[in-house]
Write an enzyme that holds these catalytic residues in place. Sequence first.
Site, PDB file in Angstrom:
ATOM      1  N   LYS A 223     -12.430   7.128  -7.026  1.00  0.00           N
ATOM      2  CA  LYS A 223     -13.360   8.199  -7.386  1.00  0.00           C
ATOM      3  C   LYS A 223     -13.636   8.079  -8.871  1.00  0.00           C
ATOM      4  CE  LYS A 223     -11.809  11.404  -9.455  1.00  0.00           C
ATOM      5  NZ  LYS A 223     -10.725  12.295  -9.861  1.00  0.00           N
TER       6      LYS A 223
ATOM      7  N   MET B 213     -12.311   5.554 -13.583  1.00  0.00           N
ATOM      8  CA  MET B 213     -12.030   5.839 -12.177  1.00  0.00           C
ATOM      9  C   MET B 213     -10.568   6.230 -12.033  1.00  0.00           C
ATOM     10  SD  MET B 213     -13.924   2.846  -9.945  1.00  0.00           S
ATOM     11  CE  MET B 213     -12.808   1.584 -10.569  1.00  0.00           C
ATOM     12  N   SER B 214     -10.267   6.953 -10.959  1.00  0.00           N
ATOM     13  CA  SER B 214      -8.885   7.178 -10.544  1.00  0.00           C
ATOM     14  C   SER B 214      -8.841   6.956  -9.048  1.00  0.00           C
ATOM     15  CB  SER B 214      -8.433   8.613 -10.888  1.00  0.00           C
ATOM     16  OG  SER B 214      -9.151   9.554 -10.121  1.00  0.00           O
TER      17      SER B 214
ATOM     18  N   ASP C 197     -17.370  22.171 -38.445  1.00  0.00           N
ATOM     19  CA  ASP C 197     -18.056  23.462 -38.328  1.00  0.00           C
ATOM     20  C   ASP C 197     -18.074  24.224 -39.650  1.00  0.00           C
ATOM     21  OD1 ASP C 197     -18.671  23.313 -35.588  1.00  0.00           O
ATOM     22  OD2 ASP C 197     -16.659  23.983 -35.040  1.00  0.00           O
TER      23      ASP C 197
ATOM     24  N   ASP D 115     -21.131  28.503 -28.860  1.00  0.00           N
ATOM     25  CA  ASP D 115     -20.751  27.234 -28.232  1.00  0.00           C
ATOM     26  C   ASP D 115     -20.773  27.388 -26.721  1.00  0.00           C
ATOM     27  OD1 ASP D 115     -20.407  25.373 -30.223  1.00  0.00           O
ATOM     28  OD2 ASP D 115     -18.395  26.072 -30.714  1.00  0.00           O
TER      29      ASP D 115
ATOM     30  N   ALA E 132     -10.113   5.456 -19.737  1.00  0.00           N
ATOM     31  CA  ALA E 132     -11.446   5.428 -20.337  1.00  0.00           C
ATOM     32  C   ALA E 132     -12.151   4.109 -20.063  1.00  0.00           C
ATOM     33  CB  ALA E 132     -11.326   5.659 -21.845  1.00  0.00           C
TER      34      ALA E 132
ATOM     35  N   THR F  78     -11.753   2.085 -17.130  1.00  0.00           N
ATOM     36  CA  THR F  78     -12.221   1.976 -15.738  1.00  0.00           C
ATOM     37  C   THR F  78     -13.109   3.146 -15.347  1.00  0.00           C
ATOM     38  OG1 THR F  78     -10.298   3.174 -14.853  1.00  0.00           O
ATOM     39  CG2 THR F  78     -10.085   0.783 -15.127  1.00  0.00           C
TER      40      THR F  78
END
Length: 676
Positions: free
Chosen positions: A389, A371-372, A516, A297, A367, A369
């Site tokens: 950002k 953005m923060s 898996d 992985d 989730a 937008t």
Amino acid sequence: MFDPAILRRAVGDAFRKLNPRQMWRNPVMFVVEVGSVLTTVLFFRDLGSATAANSAFTGLVSAWLWFTVLFANFAEAVAEGRGKAQADTLRKTRSETVAHVRTADGALVEKPSSQLAVGDLCVVRPGQLIPGDGEVVEGIASVDESAITGESAPVIRESGGDRSSVTGGTRVLSDEIVVRISSKPGESFLDRMIALVEGASRQKTPNEIALNILLAGLTIIFLLAVVSLQPFAMYSHAQQTITVLVALLVCLIPTTIGGLLSAIGIAGMDRLVQRNVLAMSGRAVEAAGDCSTLLLDKTGTITLGNRQAAEFLPLQGVSEEDLADAAQLSSLADETPEGRSIVVLAKERYGLRERELVGATLVAFTAQTRMSGVDLQAHDGVPARSIRKGATDSVRRWVTEQGGHVPDGLEPIVERISTSGGTPLVVADNTRVFGVIHLKDIVKSGIAERFEGLRKMGIRTVMITGDNPLTAAAIAKEAGVDDFLAEATPEDKMALIKKEQSGGFLVAMTGDGTNDAPALAQADVGVAMNTGTQAAKEAGNMVDLDSNPTKLIEIVEIGKQLLITRGSLTTFSIANDVAKYFAIIPAMFQDVFRPLRTLNVMHLANPHSAILSAVIFNALIIVALIPLALKGVKFRPLGAAAVLRRNLLIYGVGGVIAPFIGIKIIDVVISAAGVH
């Protein structure tokens, strides 16, 4: 090197293993034990009789034959010792606990853990022991697993993810969880661990069985040769005593590898246990040594696990310091590892520290937008600021809504970062775009060198990732893997494993999730993470108690070391028989066939001294090789041809030379002691 308690226990086990019902499983050492019994009977028969002159010689041969058998048993017992010690420790952690079982109407009923059934729902509160193996179906809690893993740091277990599996006997430290029991009493993970580490359920591996058949075949051939030798000796008036014939047989058959073979296999599994890997069978350890393809992985194995900020790329007219300042301010509300890395990068590269923002409104990442940011009020003549950002399209849309304009220079930077496999985060201050933060997967230090070592051994590495092909290609190139599988689904993993196996390759992989499980079951070596789901642990043939995906590389190296150790000592064992022929055969027939005296190249003192010296060396070499058998031949990343050449030069040539020196030294000593 060894715990005195383990050594004391091994001494007792060495005598207990003399039971013929155990010894017959090792044909070589069983023959030596039969020879020991026979010479012992002859010694007591001749004691005090007219043939007492030969009695001392028979007694010495008998004593050293018993010494040979006991030290072969001792080697196996010492190899088992660590496992038994760990099993005793695990038994102490396994205790009868009271489970609080939730009934269909929601009531809690107390029930002993030994009476739990599969499917029972147990409520476990802080400070309580988890009563049995199962899956967390409700809640999240911090769990102390030190009794199983030896690691004092608690781990998080939660419902609905790949960290839902819990083990009976571990303790909940915080919060309340509901566990659905998945194993019957006596069949828990802890019970299986105890049986496996103490060797109670150890089965011989295919290679071990094949080598045992070879050793048994050689033993039968030499037994027939020795039996047919007596009529020839009588015809030539050189009749030999039974003691001499037994000594000849013991020295001809490959007693060295016969005495150490079981210890080598047990020690290989023990080396995995010492690294907190539980192999469900010796076959899995052996398969790890034969693996030619590793599926790894990306996240957590090849990379550090989370993308981190690598650089600030400002647009024209913006300084790097201003971009770093805005990026840090916009990340104060971002508690993700990526957000934290932006704050750290601004601090380390530009000396910007987190600050107390009075009257500021932090805007958390969501989730929706993507953005923060932060909204700063105007104060002391400084105008209000709104800094954001986030993902390129989200920030571009936000700037446009504020009445701003997105400059043309932004797109080339974003495209360059995306093409290189990184993640671009755009930073904007009100209506102005400042620049881009480059997030990238950080490849673990030294991983490329380890892959290069695997490549020298003929092992192919394949990176498995859910990233897009461009990102996967960039990381694969930096990490130095041989191939990659991008946007991988469970079906893709299974198809890749089957494709490799159809080409005659053995495949190893790691996994932790329920999705898996099919691939882990299909792989020749499936290493399940202990933090993973019960389905993954049931499907794999190894469980990594530390849940460290990079452990797969160490597992393969340990498997290789096991095979190399077995091959090296087999080469040495067969080679050192050559010198014994030069010691015993001339001693048996030199009085009748004088030309045989020229074969007495070691110039041994007399026939009895020569035979006894060979028998003593045969016993002492097992003692000398016990540490090597248990520790293993030092592993080096070499190809098969290089390993064979090294074996022949070191253990082949060494196996021929060492007995000539050893037997001569022993002959000098026992001749000086007056043995005739």
